[in-house]
Design a protein around this motif. Structure first.
Motif, PDB file in Angstrom:
ATOM      1  N   GLU A 154      98.464  18.605  24.791  1.00  0.00           N
ATOM      2  CA  GLU A 154      97.123  18.842  25.356  1.00  0.00           C
ATOM      3  C   GLU A 154      97.295  19.569  26.697  1.00  0.00           C
ATOM      4  O   GLU A 154      96.501  20.433  27.042  1.00  0.00           O
ATOM      5  CB  GLU A 154      96.328  17.549  25.532  1.00  0.00           C
TER       6      GLU A 154
ATOM      7  N   GLU B   4      97.922  20.975  16.754  1.00  0.00           N
ATOM      8  CA  GLU B   4      96.865  19.994  16.528  1.00  0.00           C
ATOM      9  C   GLU B   4      97.129  19.170  15.264  1.00  0.00           C
ATOM     10  O   GLU B   4      96.745  18.010  15.187  1.00  0.00           O
ATOM     11  CB  GLU B   4      95.529  20.726  16.439  1.00  0.00           C
TER      12      GLU B   4
ATOM     13  N   HIS C  29      97.754  23.077  25.841  1.00  0.00           N
ATOM     14  CA  HIS C  29      96.486  23.692  25.451  1.00  0.00           C
ATOM     15  C   HIS C  29      95.670  24.086  26.684  1.00  0.00           C
ATOM     16  O   HIS C  29      94.953  25.082  26.674  1.00  0.00           O
ATOM     17  CB  HIS C  29      95.684  22.760  24.538  1.00  0.00           C
TER      18      HIS C  29
ATOM     19  N   GLU D  68      91.002  19.483  27.012  1.00  0.00           N
ATOM     20  CA  GLU D  68      92.446  19.300  26.840  1.00  0.00           C
ATOM     21  C   GLU D  68      93.027  18.336  27.890  1.00  0.00           C
ATOM     22  O   GLU D  68      93.601  17.315  27.529  1.00  0.00           O
ATOM     23  CB  GLU D  68      93.169  20.653  26.858  1.00  0.00           C
TER      24      GLU D  68
END
Ligand SMILES: [Fe+2]
Ligand SMILES: [Fe+2]
Length: 472
Positions: free
Chosen positions: A152, A242, A155, A122
């Motif tokens: 990201e 995503e 994440h 990530e």
């Protein structure tokens, strides 16, 4: 039950963080380290604010909020999909049992490993993409880049939450390591190969978000099946974000192909480089590169580790519940790629050890749909549809074909032939220099670079010429 997120807290979340002082303190201690990582390894282009989507809830009636925010103040939060009280483990030896809310001691190190590997990718992609802002083809694209980057980052938060909430001291150490390793670093590189490659230009960025982020989608899909319920719920929510990353890649390549096709038709020639476009054969070479390194991310064609993960219930298959079999696979088999007498071929193995192959094939079928739509753009312009995915043996560093060299058609080559000819299929220095020469920033509202077509629509109902980003 999912509680509504608490915005008053430093870390927006739907995991009742305020009731767990120890975890809250661990995350609050990690947060400044995350922010200094973001400052030193995140986007380099100075901005005042960016029109971004922020996850604020997980419900069906809207989970995101859009607005201009200074990126440093982006509210990276922790969100898990809602808990399904009826959920049962869907595969492996624990099939039919209730999922685990805590990490079973016997699977602790394997689960930690899976979470760390996912978590490592990530921040890696943020690092790989950090300089792209300086050459964005439009404010719309710049905004999409930053959207992918902040998500990201979120994440990473998602994985760090799992590590800190469920793995005690080891988890806290791993959380620090995730900020310590860096893409391309000599001493402490990121774990997986493709995440140490640079993303030097926007064609690479679009190919990366199409092919490499898509690997991420498939990995998350297998973790979403996990018997460890918090991991499953985390991944389910990440998959939602995503989808936009996939969109950026798909439509990014669409728009490059569209512009190239326009130039080809206008000048009745493939030679579009001198006209400010990216030639189709260069697009094909970039595709070949990003697709082949992404295939490597799925690991070896056979793997006993992955067989064990499946049997234990740690990691399932893509869309496990749609498979028509016993979900244990103890007596099934699968054909996997193999060298047969030095030739490209296949061999039959137990289905359990072939699970990497199973996932890679799902991924390949998905990638095929991208190529189909890009070819449709060519046909629509009256051109020959000629983009294609290279053969699985092409440019592989992992798996059965790692030791051989092959053409994009799958014909084996000697090492010497490969040395001489690889520039026909992979981007050469000349190709990369040309692509980079086109990467002149267009940071003016409503304008776009000449090598890419504008998008059909803006973001969240806004027009293309909206002020998506205010530069500093
Ligand atoms: Fe991600
Ligand atoms: Fe992503």
């Amino acid at each position: 039950m999912t509680t509504s997120p608490d915005y008053a807290e430093k870390i927006p979340n739907n995991v009742d963080l305020r009731d767990d002082r120890r975890l809250q303190r661990a995350l609050e201690a990690w947060q400044p380290n995350f922010l200094s990582w973001w400052e030193s390894m995140g986007p380099t282009l100075p901005t005042q604010d960016v029109y971004l989507r922020t996850a604020v809830n997980v419900g069906r009636e809207g989970w995101a909020h859009f607005g201009h925010v200074a990126m440093r103040d982006y509210r990276w939060g922790i969100f898990l999909a809602e808990r399904n009280p009826d959920r049962r483990i869907g595969f492996g030896e624990h099939k039919g049992e209730p999922p685990w809310q805590q990490v079973p001691g016997e699977y602790r190190s394997e689960l930690r490993r899976l979470i760390v590997i996912q978590g490592d990718t990530e921040p890696a992609s943020v690092e790989q993409q950090r300089n792209l802002g300086a050459t964005a083809p439009s404010l719309y694209d710049l905004r999409n880049l930053f959207q992918v980057n902040v998500e990201e980052g979120r994440h990473l938060w998602a994985m760090v939450y799992l590590l800190q909430a469920h793995f005690g001291r080891d988890g806290r150490e791993e959380a620090e390591e995730l900020l310590h390793r860096n893409s391309g670093s000599q001493d402490a590189p990121r774990i997986l190969g493709a995440f140490n490659e640079e993303t030097p230009d926007w064609l690479s960025f679009f190919m990366f978000t199409y092919f490499t982020d898509r690997d991420g989608k498939y990995q998350l899909g297998t973790l979403k099946e996990s018997a460890f319920d918090p991991l499953s719920r985390t991944c389910e929510f990440m998959l939602k974000e995503e989808a936009h990353h996939m969109f950026v890649g798909t439509t990014g390549v669409d728009r490059v192909v569209e512009r190239t096709a326009q130039l080809m038709v206008e000048h009745d020639s493939d030679e579009v480089a001198a006209r400010g476009g990216i030639p189709l054969d260069v697009i094909q070479k970039y595709l070949n590169f990003h697709y082949s390194v992404s295939l490597d991310l799925f690991g070896g064609d056979t793997s006993t580790n992955v067989a064990n993960y499946y049997t234990a219930g740690l990691k399932g298959r893509w869309l496990e519940d749609r498979r028509r079999d016993d979900h244990k696979l103890t007596s099934e088999s699968i054909m996997v790629d193999a060298l047969d007498d030095g030739q490209v071929g296949q061999t039959e193995v137990a289905a359990l050890v072939g699970l990497n192959t199973d996932l890679r094939r799902e991924y390949i079928a998905d990638c095929q749909s991208g190529v189909k739509r890009w070819n449709r753009i060519l046909s629509g312009a009256g051109l020959e549809p000629r983009l294609k995915l290279p053969h699985v043996a092409f440019n592989r560093k992992v798996g059965a074909f790692a030791g051989v060299e092959a053409t994009p058609d799958g014909r084996l080559l000697t090492a010497g032939e490969w040395e001489r000819r690889q520039g026909e299929w992979l981007p050469t220095d000349v190709d990369k220099t040309h692509v980079r020469s086109l990467m002149q920033p267009v940071h003016e509202r409503g304008k776009i670079a000449a090598w890419i077509a504008p998008p059909r629509n803006g973001i969240n109902g806004k027009p293309f010429d909206y002020d998506y980003v205010h530069l500093a």
